[in-house]
Design a protein around this motif. Structure first.
Motif, PDB file in Angstrom:
ATOM      1  N   ARG A  45      57.840 -35.726 210.759  1.00  0.00           N
ATOM      2  CA  ARG A  45      56.980 -36.602 211.553  1.00  0.00           C
ATOM      3  C   ARG A  45      57.557 -36.767 212.970  1.00  0.00           C
ATOM      4  O   ARG A  45      56.805 -36.844 213.942  1.00  0.00           O
ATOM      5  CB  ARG A  45      56.857 -37.961 210.869  1.00  0.00           C
ATOM      6  N   ASP A  46      58.877 -36.853 213.068  1.00  0.00           N
ATOM      7  CA  ASP A  46      59.528 -37.085 214.367  1.00  0.00           C
ATOM      8  C   ASP A  46      59.683 -35.821 215.199  1.00  0.00           C
ATOM      9  O   ASP A  46      60.015 -35.890 216.374  1.00  0.00           O
ATOM     10  CB  ASP A  46      60.911 -37.726 214.161  1.00  0.00           C
ATOM     11  N   ILE A  66      66.248 -37.505 194.836  1.00  0.00           N
ATOM     12  CA  ILE A  66      65.178 -36.584 195.233  1.00  0.00           C
ATOM     13  C   ILE A  66      64.188 -37.306 196.132  1.00  0.00           C
ATOM     14  O   ILE A  66      63.797 -36.796 197.184  1.00  0.00           O
ATOM     15  CB  ILE A  66      64.491 -35.980 193.992  1.00  0.00           C
ATOM     16  N   VAL A  67      63.791 -38.511 195.739  1.00  0.00           N
ATOM     17  CA  VAL A  67      62.853 -39.301 196.556  1.00  0.00           C
ATOM     18  C   VAL A  67      63.446 -39.557 197.938  1.00  0.00           C
ATOM     19  O   VAL A  67      62.764 -39.396 198.958  1.00  0.00           O
ATOM     20  CB  VAL A  67      62.498 -40.637 195.848  1.00  0.00           C
ATOM     21  N   ALA A  68      64.714 -39.943 198.004  1.00  0.00           N
ATOM     22  CA  ALA A  68      65.360 -40.233 199.291  1.00  0.00           C
ATOM     23  C   ALA A  68      65.407 -38.983 200.168  1.00  0.00           C
ATOM     24  O   ALA A  68      65.141 -39.050 201.375  1.00  0.00           O
ATOM     25  CB  ALA A  68      66.767 -40.772 199.072  1.00  0.00           C
ATOM     26  N   ALA A  69      65.724 -37.841 199.577  1.00  0.00           N
ATOM     27  CA  ALA A  69      65.797 -36.588 200.342  1.00  0.00           C
ATOM     28  C   ALA A  69      64.420 -36.186 200.860  1.00  0.00           C
ATOM     29  O   ALA A  69      64.278 -35.758 202.012  1.00  0.00           O
ATOM     30  CB  ALA A  69      66.400 -35.478 199.483  1.00  0.00           C
ATOM     31  N   VAL A  70      63.398 -36.333 200.031  1.00  0.00           N
ATOM     32  CA  VAL A  70      62.034 -36.003 200.466  1.00  0.00           C
ATOM     33  C   VAL A  70      61.601 -36.956 201.575  1.00  0.00           C
ATOM     34  O   VAL A  70      61.027 -36.530 202.587  1.00  0.00           O
ATOM     35  CB  VAL A  70      61.039 -36.041 199.279  1.00  0.00           C
ATOM     36  N   ALA A  71      61.882 -38.244 201.423  1.00  0.00           N
ATOM     37  CA  ALA A  71      61.513 -39.222 202.456  1.00  0.00           C
ATOM     38  C   ALA A  71      62.169 -38.873 203.784  1.00  0.00           C
ATOM     39  O   ALA A  71      61.535 -38.974 204.844  1.00  0.00           O
ATOM     40  CB  ALA A  71      61.907 -40.628 202.007  1.00  0.00           C
ATOM     41  N   GLU A  72      63.428 -38.452 203.749  1.00  0.00           N
ATOM     42  CA  GLU A  72      64.130 -38.060 204.979  1.00  0.00           C
ATOM     43  C   GLU A  72      63.476 -36.824 205.601  1.00  0.00           C
ATOM     44  O   GLU A  72      63.287 -36.760 206.820  1.00  0.00           O
ATOM     45  CB  GLU A  72      65.606 -37.805 204.685  1.00  0.00           C
ATOM     46  N   LEU A  73      63.128 -35.839 204.801  1.00  0.00           N
ATOM     47  CA  LEU A  73      62.476 -34.637 205.322  1.00  0.00           C
ATOM     48  C   LEU A  73      61.113 -34.960 205.912  1.00  0.00           C
ATOM     49  O   LEU A  73      60.730 -34.400 206.948  1.00  0.00           O
ATOM     50  CB  LEU A  73      62.335 -33.585 204.217  1.00  0.00           C
ATOM     51  N   VAL A  74      60.385 -35.879 205.282  1.00  0.00           N
ATOM     52  CA  VAL A  74      59.084 -36.298 205.802  1.00  0.00           C
ATOM     53  C   VAL A  74      59.262 -36.993 207.156  1.00  0.00           C
ATOM     54  O   VAL A  74      58.522 -36.738 208.102  1.00  0.00           O
ATOM     55  CB  VAL A  74      58.340 -37.211 204.788  1.00  0.00           C
ATOM     56  N   ARG A  75      60.294 -37.858 207.256  1.00  0.00           N
ATOM     57  CA  ARG A  75      60.577 -38.533 208.537  1.00  0.00           C
ATOM     58  C   ARG A  75      60.909 -37.514 209.628  1.00  0.00           C
ATOM     59  O   ARG A  75      60.428 -37.603 210.758  1.00  0.00           O
ATOM     60  CB  ARG A  75      61.742 -39.511 208.386  1.00  0.00           C
ATOM     61  N   GLU A  76      61.781 -36.555 209.278  1.00  0.00           N
ATOM     62  CA  GLU A  76      62.162 -35.532 210.262  1.00  0.00           C
ATOM     63  C   GLU A  76      60.952 -34.728 210.721  1.00  0.00           C
ATOM     64  O   GLU A  76      60.810 -34.429 211.896  1.00  0.00           O
ATOM     65  CB  GLU A  76      63.216 -34.599 209.660  1.00  0.00           C
ATOM     66  N   PHE A 120      53.639 -32.609 200.855  1.00  0.00           N
ATOM     67  CA  PHE A 120      54.112 -33.279 202.070  1.00  0.00           C
ATOM     68  C   PHE A 120      54.160 -32.363 203.293  1.00  0.00           C
ATOM     69  O   PHE A 120      54.543 -32.804 204.370  1.00  0.00           O
ATOM     70  CB  PHE A 120      55.505 -33.879 201.831  1.00  0.00           C
ATOM     71  N   ASP A 121      53.822 -31.095 203.112  1.00  0.00           N
ATOM     72  CA  ASP A 121      53.884 -30.111 204.192  1.00  0.00           C
ATOM     73  C   ASP A 121      55.279 -30.080 204.821  1.00  0.00           C
ATOM     74  O   ASP A 121      55.444 -30.217 206.033  1.00  0.00           O
ATOM     75  CB  ASP A 121      52.807 -30.394 205.252  1.00  0.00           C
ATOM     76  N   ILE A 122      56.287 -29.951 203.943  1.00  0.00           N
ATOM     77  CA  ILE A 122      57.681 -29.877 204.384  1.00  0.00           C
ATOM     78  C   ILE A 122      58.323 -28.635 203.769  1.00  0.00           C
ATOM     79  O   ILE A 122      57.767 -28.030 202.854  1.00  0.00           O
ATOM     80  CB  ILE A 122      58.492 -31.127 203.969  1.00  0.00           C
ATOM     81  N   SER A 123      59.490 -28.297 204.264  1.00  0.00           N
ATOM     82  CA  SER A 123      60.281 -27.215 203.690  1.00  0.00           C
ATOM     83  C   SER A 123      61.570 -27.820 203.159  1.00  0.00           C
ATOM     84  O   SER A 123      62.327 -28.444 203.896  1.00  0.00           O
ATOM     85  CB  SER A 123      60.582 -26.161 204.761  1.00  0.00           C
TER      86      SER A 123
END
Length: 87
Positions: free
Chosen positions: A85-86, A73-83, A49-52
């Motif tokens: 992206r934004d 875990i899925v919810a936390a990753v989804a939030e990091l992906v949103r952050e 996901f190219d996130i940290s």
């Protein structure tokens, strides 16, 4: 493939399971993922996901990243992906 599917695929690979056998309420212990497997999963998720991920392998309980179940875990990753992206 959405965030949930990708995270579950990564975790399934680490657990040597089929993604279809993984349920959201399962814990890492249910999946048979030990601390090394968790770290490997986190690295794979970060790369996919190219996130940290804010995770301290030395003290997982002190991390801001909730690893209590597949769903958290899925919810936390989804939030990091949103952050990401934004940003």
């Amino acid at each position: 493939m959405d965030v949930r599917d990708r995270v579950i695929a990564i975790m399934a690979e680490q657990a040597l399971m089929e993604p279809s056998d993984i349920e959201g309420t399962m814990t890492l212990e249910d999946l048979g993922i030990d601390s090394l497997g968790l770290v490997e999963s986190i690295f794979a998720i970060e790369e996919a996901f190219d996130i940290s991920i804010p995770f301290n392998a030395n003290d997982p309980a002190a991390s801001a990243f909730d690893i209590s179940s597949v769903d958290t875990i899925v919810a936390a990753v989804a939030e990091l992906v949103r952050e990401q992206r934004d940003a």
